[in-house]
Each structure stands twice: as C-alpha cells, then as structure tokens.
Design an enzyme around this catalytic site. Structure first.
Site, PDB file in Angstrom:
ATOM      1  N   SER A   1      -5.433   3.442   4.666  1.00 33.72           N
ATOM      2  CA  SER A   1      -4.968   2.515   3.264  1.00 33.72           C
ATOM      3  C   SER A   1      -6.027   1.954   2.656  1.00 33.72           C
ATOM      4  O   SER A   1      -6.096   0.695   2.378  1.00 33.72           O
ATOM      5  CB  SER A   1      -4.326   1.500   4.513  1.00 33.72           C
ATOM      6  OG  SER A   1      -3.338   0.801   3.147  1.00 33.72           O
TER       7      SER A   1
ATOM      8  N   SER B   1       0.807  -1.143  -0.054  1.00 34.64           N
ATOM      9  CA  SER B   1      -0.052  -0.109  -0.172  1.00 34.64           C
ATOM     10  C   SER B   1       0.847   1.126  -0.071  1.00 34.64           C
ATOM     11  O   SER B   1       0.550   2.435   0.045  1.00 34.64           O
ATOM     12  CB  SER B   1      -0.930   0.434   1.003  1.00 34.64           C
ATOM     13  OG  SER B   1      -1.956  -1.072   0.701  1.00 34.64           O
TER      14      SER B   1
ATOM     15  N   LYS C   1       0.134   3.522  -2.929  1.00 34.49           N
ATOM     16  CA  LYS C   1      -0.864   4.864  -2.781  1.00 34.49           C
ATOM     17  C   LYS C   1       0.192   6.204  -2.864  1.00 34.49           C
ATOM     18  O   LYS C   1      -0.568   7.519  -3.625  1.00 34.49           O
ATOM     19  CB  LYS C   1      -1.357   4.945  -1.570  1.00 34.49           C
ATOM     20  CG  LYS C   1      -2.375   3.882  -1.693  1.00 34.49           C
ATOM     21  CD  LYS C   1      -2.718   3.785   0.188  1.00 34.49           C
ATOM     22  CE  LYS C   1      -4.137   2.678  -0.086  1.00 34.49           C
ATOM     23  NZ  LYS C   1      -3.737   1.306  -0.241  1.00 34.49           N
TER      24      LYS C   1
END
Length: 478
Positions: A296, A118, A121
């Site tokens: 997240s 993640s 991102k």
C-alpha cells in the site's frame, strides 16, 4: 461491461491455508530431515536413535474446482446477516459477486460513494494495466547543463532511485544512484553544480485532502518526479518520515556522491538537445504495481497514476492522473457513476468510490473472458494471463490474509479461518477502512467483494470487516 456469461470456465489459482504454511516453511528445501536425539543410559553409555524417514513438503496450491456449486442470494444473505449488522462497521456499503459468472449476489448500498482509503489504488492499477505494457520502465537521465561545470538531473517520474551503498534500497530492482555517478565520471565531465529538472510533472505536489502530518508520519512525501527511496529519511523503513523536498534531496545526494557541494544544487531545466551523460531505468511496471498494492505504497501509486497520464496524453498532475484513470476505465466499459477522486492512491479524505465499481473491477479480473476490456487495451493479449482479461494480473497484486503485506498481521488471532484464503487490497484512514478482493468459499467457489466502512476508527472497523470476509470464506451458500 460485456462478457458476464463466461465462455470458458475460470481456473483461478487460490492459495490454501495449509499450502501456504508448507510453502513458507519449506521454501528453501524440498526434503526436510528431522534428527531428534534420544538418550538411553545403558551401562553408563549413550545410544543415539536412528533418524526418521525424510518428510517431503507437498505443495497444496490448486485451482478452484470447475464443478464447485454457485452461491445463491439467499444463502449469502443468511451467512452475512449475523456480521453485517455489527455497529462497529459504521456507515457500511458492500458488494459481493460470483467470480465465475459475474452475477451480483449480495449488496448493501453498493451505489453509495464511500471514502475508499487505499482501495482507491485499485482504479490506478486497473488503468495502468489497460493502457501500459507490463514491462514499461521510466528512464532517469543526467545531461550536460548550459553553464560550464553544470549537469542536470532530469526526472522522469520514478521515486524509487536508491543511494544505498550496496544498491539494495527500499524498492526491489530499483535503479542505483551509484550507476549514475559511475557513468558521469566515465565521461570526464567537470561537475561544479547540479540542477534538477522536474518539468515532467505539472501543478502542485500535494493533493487536496492530504494531511501534511503524514509526511512526518511516513505515509506520503510531496509528489516530486524524482525521489530517493520514496523520499524516506530512513531508506529501508516502510513508514520512515519523508523529506519535504524530495527532488532537491535527490540532487543533493547525487552531489555528495560526486564530491560536489550540496549547496550548489537547485531546480532548473535541461537545455534543448543537451548531451546525455548518464541514464538508469526503473523496475518494470508490473513489479512497481506489486509493490504499490501489497505494501500500500502511496508514493508509488501516485507515480503510477502520473505514468498513466503521460502515456495517454494527459497532464502529469493530480487532476491529469485522475482524468486519465477515469478515461481508461470508462473506455473499458466500467460505470463510473458516483466516482470522485482527488489523487491516485486513495490517501485523500475527499476521494469517493461506490463499492459496486471496485467489486466490478475485481470481478472482471477474475472472469474467464472479457473481450470488451481486451478491445480497449493496448496490452498484448498473450501477456494478459489465463483468463484473457488485461486486469487478471491484479489478482496477484493483492495481499494474502495472515501472510503478506498489509494483511500480514490480520486474521492471525481472530477470524483466522480466512487466513491464507482471502486476498484483498486494504484501505485504512482515520475515517475509513475497506477490503476489496476475492476468496474461495467452503464449496470451492470464488467470490469477489468490496467491503467499505466509513465513520469508524480503523481499530474498531477493521476487525468487523475481517469478520465479514471470514463469513464469506466459511459460506457454503449454494
């Protein structure tokens, strides 16, 4: 990327551990009065002691000192040596930089493409900050259809619409299905059937490297351009199972609210020049970015990636979002060597990013000035924050160790010295764990970092990564 030598000193705000506790405890009151009761038996009676003097909560959030000595390469190497050799890190790559000068101080395989999970991102949010205004909103519409009694729900790429009775869904500030219903009814439009227009997105709704078990596991939903509470079956539960057909589900929920048979919902296309019956808007981009980063949220991040694609003339698909993100970052001067992405959230196991790139983005966000990024951004410089970089707002999108979002339950037992000091985006997959963020070291100097571990399960690698971040916090490395 230009502007490594700062033209003015940064005064990055850091949440200190003691201040964090005071703020959390005293958030609703500035003055706290404690009234203990003491018992004294005097001739069978009860005497109540006088209350103590009021205690005032003193906030302890202060800027990093401008005079803090810079860490050195040798000092960092000595501090990190005992923790970076931990076999629990598996395949480990990292980069650490002085956040004031932009000088890279310590690396290990920093150019090696790693599965980011993640932390991917960060690229998407950086691109969004570079090409979109912070108050950008998406508008979901309902228009009259081509057949009598037909209406069309026209998706715009917003997965946050809520059908909660009180209007308070999973996403703060999200548009309400009830507002669409009220507007439709106010027009007097007869409604017998509903079509859902998803043509704003192109291509498949499931990315390469995603696992379909993650739909039931609550990590992702098929990426349709309209969803109710991110496609969650239990709207207020973060990792609720998701529906398999989010767009049609949104249409069915609208039908139910209008008293229409949900069986009369299908995919379709709005006729050209159709009469608008209703419209609702998403929360501002800045709020959606915060949600995507702190918690997240994969669905929200993917939607923002498509938003970047649409804003830059790219196809609103997985490939188009990846291309738009890369184009924005490259135009801002970032070296994309080693970058290969299949999605905008980092959920794909086929994604690869070198830690050098992730750390550089955080460094630019923290630097006092960054004319190169400003020149390549459509963001109004007056709204970019105290450092002058369009990426500066990202510093506030990061979870706080031991306190918020995906770091709330870390640094609470082990490595607790870093609690309240580390702010970082987490990344967790079965084959990857990562931390990318910044910390104030013991000398009061800001360090940015990207720490990436592959080939170890997260229950093994995450404590080892936390130990590295803790070492950065405890480093008096000048």
């Amino acid at each position: 990327m230009g502007g490594l030598e700062a033209r003015r000193r940064r005064r990055t705000w850091i949440v200190v551990a003691t201040g964090l506790v005071v703020v959390l405890v005293g958030a609703t009151a500035v003055v706290l009065t404690v009234k203990p009761w003491t018992e004294e038996f005097r001739h069978g009676g009860l005497t109540i002691a006088a209350p103590p003097a009021p205690v005032k909560a003193m906030p302890q959030v202060v800027p990093a000192p401008a005079s803090a000595p810079a860490a050195t390469r040798n000092g960092l190497a000595a501090a990190l040596g005992p923790v970076v050799g931990n076999p629990d890190l598996g395949a480990f790559a990292a980069s650490v930089t002085d956040g004031d000068s932009g000088k890279v101080l310590w690396t290990q395989d920093a150019d090696k493409p790693m599965i980011p999970s993640s932390t991917g991102k960060i690229l998407t949010m950086a691109a969004g900050l570079l090409v979109l205004p912070a108050d950008h909103r998406l508008t979901t519409k309902v228009v009259a259809g081509s057949a009598p009694g037909e209406i069309v729900l026209v998706a715009a790429g917003d997965p946050t619409l809520t059908a909660q009775p009180d209007g308070n869904g999973y996403y703060p500030g999200a548009p309400k299905l009830s507002d669409l219903v009220a507007q439709i009814k106010a027009t007097g439009q007869q409604v017998d059937s509903i079509s859902v227009d998803t043509s704003v997105y192109a291509g498949t709704n499931f990315a390469p490297g995603w696992d379909r078990s993650d739909i039931a596991g609550g990590s992702i939903a098929p990426l349709d351009p309209i969803m109710i509470d991110g496609g969650r079956v239990q709207p207020l539960v973060e990792y609720s199972p998701r529906v398999d057909d989010p767009a049609l589900d949104a249409g069915r929920q609208l039908a139910t609210a209008l008293g229409v048979d949900p069986a009369h919902v299908k995919l379709g296309t709005a006729p050209a020049g159709a009469t608008q019956l209703a419209a609702v808007q998403s929360a501002p981009l800045r709020d959606r970015m915060l949600q995507a980063m702190v918690h997240s949220d994969n669905v929200e991040a993917e939607a923002i990636g498509r938003e970047v694609a649409m804003a830059t003339g790219q196809e609103a698909s997985f490939a188009g979002a990846v291309k738009a993100t890369a184009t924005a970052l490259q135009a801002a001067g970032f070296d994309l060597t080693g970058l290969s992405m299949m999605d905008s959230s980092g959920l794909s196991t086929d994604d690869h990013i070198p830690p050098r790139l992730l750390n550089r983005i955080l460094t630019v966000a923290a630097l006092p000035d960054n004319p190169a990024a400003q020149a390549n951004s459509s963001v109004d410089p007056a709204a970019t924050g105290p450092t002058g970089s369009p990426l500066t707002p990202m510093l506030d999108f990061l979870p706080i160790a031991g306190a918020t979002g995906s770091l709330a339950d870390r640094y609470t037992v082990r490595n607790h010295d870093a609690a309240g000091w580390v702010r970082a985006k987490t990344g967790t997959l079965s084959v990857s764990s990562a931390l990318v963020g910044y910390v104030l070291d013991r000398d009061g100097r800001v360090l940015t970092f990207a720490l990436m571990s592959n080939d170890r399960p997260p229950e093994v690698s995450r404590p080892a990564l936390d130990a590295v971040a803790d070492a950065l916090r405890n480093c008096g490395c000048s």
